[in-house]
Enzyme design. Structure first.
Site, mmCIF file in Angstrom:
data_model
loop_
_atom_site.group_PDB
_atom_site.id
_atom_site.type_symbol
_atom_site.label_atom_id
_atom_site.label_comp_id
_atom_site.label_asym_id
_atom_site.label_seq_id
_atom_site.Cartn_x
_atom_site.Cartn_y
_atom_site.Cartn_z
ATOM 1 N N ASP A 141 17.409 -114.358 89.922
ATOM 2 C CA ASP A 141 16.058 -114.844 89.570
ATOM 3 C C ASP A 141 16.081 -116.338 89.245
ATOM 4 O O ASP A 141 15.420 -116.779 88.295
ATOM 5 C CB ASP A 141 15.513 -114.088 88.355
ATOM 6 C CG ASP A 141 15.398 -112.593 88.575
ATOM 7 O OD1 ASP A 141 15.266 -112.180 89.729
ATOM 8 O OD2 ASP A 141 15.449 -111.840 87.591
ATOM 9 N N ASP A 152 18.487 -117.505 86.066
ATOM 10 C CA ASP A 152 17.322 -118.246 85.569
ATOM 11 C C ASP A 152 17.592 -119.747 85.475
ATOM 12 O O ASP A 152 17.417 -120.364 84.425
ATOM 13 C CB ASP A 152 16.877 -117.715 84.206
ATOM 14 C CG ASP A 152 16.321 -116.306 84.275
ATOM 15 O OD1 ASP A 152 16.359 -115.718 85.367
ATOM 16 O OD2 ASP A 152 15.855 -115.796 83.255
#
Length: 870
Positions: A192, A170
């Site tokens: 991600d 992230d």
């Protein structure tokens, strides 16, 4: 002999084009040189030494750009641009050397009993509109193990040029449904690492998907484009190089288009004319989140994805619900359609001009130590032919010699590696890398090191010891290890304490424990420690660990010896919560009444919203939500913090015709499914919460004593419950009335309430609870169950974590026969304690965790103890 130096004063390309435009502008309209509104410099040569101080000084409510120039430096600070300060523009002196970094993660305490969460972990958080940045590196240095954001971007009309975003999971959060533009940027991460719901255009950017430290594939994007939003992520002319290892990636997975999400996101990610490294992207290209993903709501598309050799990537194995676009299709993915009236090119002169000669900026310079040699590797942020890389080494971090040199022969090589022998035991090697090319600013990295210095490490610690009249205290353990050792490790306890490496042979301050190293290494070794004083009193000190040339490491110990027998603490009432909400008849003490738990504004799972989470199960225990339909929704209450109207209640009631009991502790296993934002407060009352209410304190969790980072279990500081998607395992223990316990007479009761909350708006989020246990003892014995013909029958530690259960006996004229039974009363094994023998160690290490019964028989009388094997 060379020493690290500051980067060359030669202007980077980013500076050159910006300065040229400013000079031309000033020459036309003004006589003095252009001045920034504020200058930040660590050395004090600017207006401020920190970036946050400069932002704090920005006027509120701006309607035009306010420029902050940041000189080269490593700015270790958490930065926030508040919503009241639009049009802030940060301009770095050089992208390679103007670095804003911090190391929060999603589980970092927020100071009020909770955690920061993913968005709150951002090293830089932008809440203001019309933000822009040029020539800056943004870093989250936390590492692996949690979400840890470099930039949390909640702004509309945000633009970045020639910037780097570095992290792991992230890295870059694009949120707030805003419009965001990234030109000539570099973004790296490993899970991600580009995620959110914004409309974001990545124009000519390098997306470096790093090698993971764990096996398996991973994901580049995790867009959660909201329903009705026409665009999500668009990558135009992106480069996705191969990494240094074997981690392969999917281009994206659909965040919040999954089981329990409502409404489902309509995820949109498009890659146009992307260049990828060989074997970097998995053939399927894309992947669903889970079985609940609705692929009809997803727009995952590509146009002319190629390898670095120019050949088109075969797409026959792409998931069938993804799209391959035509040239006509790509016309809709231009700035005017994505951003409407906002033109990011107007942020600064030349902002949308592509950098034909990118800056030199080394990323991920690191060393991995092997058995005989170290591997030093790095990647370049923007690849270019003829960049020369020179690796320097020093043994004193002062005088350096060049040990390796290589030159890039093309503009498609991103990864580089060198090896070097590890330093001899007791020494350290320091390294830095210099990357250079004629006409460009040289980038000299910070130093890294490979150490062979003798090092002792300790994992864990001890709590207060309690020694009673019937022998040494119960042992506690910690783990000791050593690397690069030049000698054996000596462990010296303070007076009145003993240590052992096997739990059998004990060593004292007069005769310390010595552990031999093998090949300069001491493997993880469990050290047991106990208090074994002869006189009553309190004893404190340090267990000292030493080895040749290693820094000593201490473990603090404290404890108390008393001349009274150890109090009995056995299970009195237990709610497994694995099949229903009834207490266990096998464990319930004869002095207490049967009881079911009761729910107030909580409802068990419907078993269909998340099929793996039933109302009751062995792995997850009881699964609760705040919605009557059982779908695990927590809206409108209780969210974030516990609410006194939402709880589960457990009651211990002493039978009217029975004897009194002492309750000393409450133990339970709790967690959450689907969210890391679960919270819990724990209270007890002797009046059924009519006239009294007590918040429990002094509890212990899996990492030891509870504190502000884990939460205390109060309303002001609720427990932070882990997201446990494979089964709930986190055990919490609370003493009742400190070490004294609570005494209940015949007919009296104690009520405990557990108040759960969850800071989430999605369905499919469940609080998990099992194995709620009250422990203590009966204070008197009825005539129907006379004690053994002796003066004492005690067991400790109970619960027994390591399986070594000590049975202490006293005053018996005849042999005592011990039989261990399971909770159903079936005998597992028997043994005999000879008359006059006062102690017997029972090895229970091979038994599974659970509740057992120990039966003792002597001279025709019988008594039992309930044993908990952890």
């Amino acid at each position: 002999m060379l020493s690290p130096s500051t980067p060359s004063a030669t202007l980077t390309y980013g500076k050159r084009w910006l300065l040229l435009c400013l000079v031309l502008l000033c020459s036309a309209v003004c006589s003095p040189l252009y001045a920034y509104d504020l200058v930040v410099a660590k050395d004090g040569s600017g207006n401020y030494r920190t970036v946050q101080a400069a932002i704090d000084a920005v006027p509120t409510g701006r309607t035009s750009v306010y420029t902050i120039f940041i000189k080269n430096g490593l700015y270790q600070e958490k930065v926030t641009v508040p919503a009241t300060k639009p049009f802030v523009q940060l301009i770095g002196e050089s992208v390679a050397n103007t670095i804003l970094t911090w190391n929060d993660n999603a589980n970092t305490p927020n100071g009020t009993g909770g955690t920061l969460g993913t968005g709150g972990s951002g090293s830089v958080t932008v809440n203001a509109t019309d933000f822009s940045a040029l020539n800056i590196t943004f870093v989250n240095s936390f590492g692996d193990g949690s979400q840890a954001v470099a930039v949390s971007l909640y702004a509309d009309r945000a633009a970045f040029k020639n910037c780097r975003f570095q992290g792991n999971q992230d890295t870059l959060l694009n949120y707030g449904n805003g419009r965001q533009y990234f030109k000539d940027c570099y973004i790296d991460g490993n899970v991600d690492f580009i995620f959110g719901n914004a409309i974001a255009l990545f124009d000519n950017c390098v997306i470096y998907a790093k090698t993971r430290t764990t096996a398996g594939s991973s994901f580049i994007t995790a867009a959660n484009t909201p329903p009705g939003q026409a665009y999500g992520y668009v990558f135009r002319n992106a480069k996705i190089p191969s990494n240094t290892g074997g981690t392969q990636y999917y281009l994206g997975r659909p965040w919040q288009n999954s089981t329990g999400s409502s409404p489902l996101a309509e995820n949109k990610v498009v890659f146009l004319k992307t260049t990828i490294g060989a074997n970097q992207i998995l053939p399927a290209g894309w992947v669903t989140w889970d079985a609940g993903t609705d692929v009809t709501k997803i727009t995952y598309a590509e146009y002319q994805t190629r390898y670095f050799n120019g050949k088109l990537v075969p797409v026959t194995q792409r998931v069938p619900w993804s799209k391959q676009l035509t040239a006509t299709d790509t016309a809709q993915y231009v700035k005017a359609k994505l951003f409407g009236a906002w033109d990011p090119c107007a942020v600064a002169a030349g902002f949308c001009t592509t950098m034909n000669t990118p800056d030199i900026a080394v990323s991920n310079f690191r060393a991995a130590k092997g058995a005989t040699q170290a591997t030093i590797d790095w990647n370049i942020s923007w690849a270019a032919s003829q960049i020369k890389y020179e690796l320097f080494r020093s043994s004193d971090n002062v005088s350096f010699n060049k040990i390796y040199e290589t030159t890039a022969q093309n503009d498609s090589t991103y990864n580089f590696q060198a090896t070097d022998a590890i330093p001899a035991a007791g020494n350290v090697y320091y390294y830095y890398l210099r990357a250079s090319k004629a006409g460009l600013a040289t980038h000299t990295t910070p130093t890294i090191q490979v150490s062979s210095v003798p090092t002792i490490t300790i994992t864990g610690g001890t709590n207060a010891f309690a020694q009673y009249s019937n022998g040494p205290s119960a042992p506690q353990t910690y783990v000791l290890a050593g690397t690069n050792l030049l000698g054996n490790v000596t462990i010296t306890p303070p007076a009145n304490y003993e240590v052992s490496a096997n739990g059998t042979t004990w060593y004292t301050s007069a005769m310390p424990l010595v552990l031999a190293q093998t090949n300069n290494t001491l493997a993880n070794t469990t050290i047991s420690v106990r208090l074994n004083a002869t006189a009553a009193g309190t004893y404190s000190g340090n267990i000292v660990h030493t080895s040749t040339a290693a820094a000593p490491v201490n473990v603090a110990v404290t404890g108390t010896k008393v001349n009274t027998p150890q109090p009995v603490s056995v299970p009195l009432q237990w709610w497994p919560l694995k099949a229903n909400n009834q207490d266990s008849t096998a464990v319930r003490n004869a002095s207490v009444a049967a009881s079911n738990s009761t729910l107030r504004n909580f409802y068990v799972s419907n078993g269909t919203t998340v099929p793996t989470i039933k109302a009751y199960s062995k792995a997850f225990g009881q699964a609760l939500g705040a919605s009557a339909n059982g779908d695990g929704t927590w809206v409108p209450s209780p969210s974030s913090n516990p609410n006194r109207r939402y709880y589960e209640e457990f009651t211990v009631t002493v039978s009217p015709n029975s004897t009194s009991v002492r309750l000393d502790s409450l133990v339970f296993t709790a967690g959450f499914y689907g969210t890391a934002n679960g919270r819990l407060a724990v209270l007890v009352s002797r009046s059924g919460f009519v006239s009294d209410s007590t918040e429990l304190t002094g509890g212990r969790g899996p990492a030891g004593s509870l504190n502000s980072s884990t939460g205390l279990g109060t309303f002001a500081s609720p427990l932070v419950l882990a997201n446990q998607t494979n089964g709930v395992t986190t055990v919490f223990r609370y003493p009742l009335n400190s070490t004294t316990g609570l005494t209940l007479g015949a007919g009296q009761k104690l009520t405990a309430r557990l108040y759960f909350s969850a800071g989430t708006t999605s369905a499919g989020r469940y609080s998990l609870l099992k194995d709620v246990l009250f422990k203590g003892e009966r204070l008197t014995v009825t005539a129907a169950n006379q004690p053994l013909a002796g003066t004492s029958f005690q067991v400790y530690p109970n619960p027994t974590p390591d399986g070594n259960l000590m049975v202490a006996l006293g005053g018996y004229a005849q042999d005592v026969h011990l039989t261990l039974c399971n909770a159903l009363g079936q005998a597992l094994f028997s043994t005999t304690v000879q008359a006059g023998q006062t102690q017997k160690m029972l090895p229970l290490g091979k038994l599974a965790s659970g509740v057992y019964i120990l039966r003792a028989q002597s001279q025709g009388s019988t008594d039992v103890r309930r044993i908990v094997r952890e």
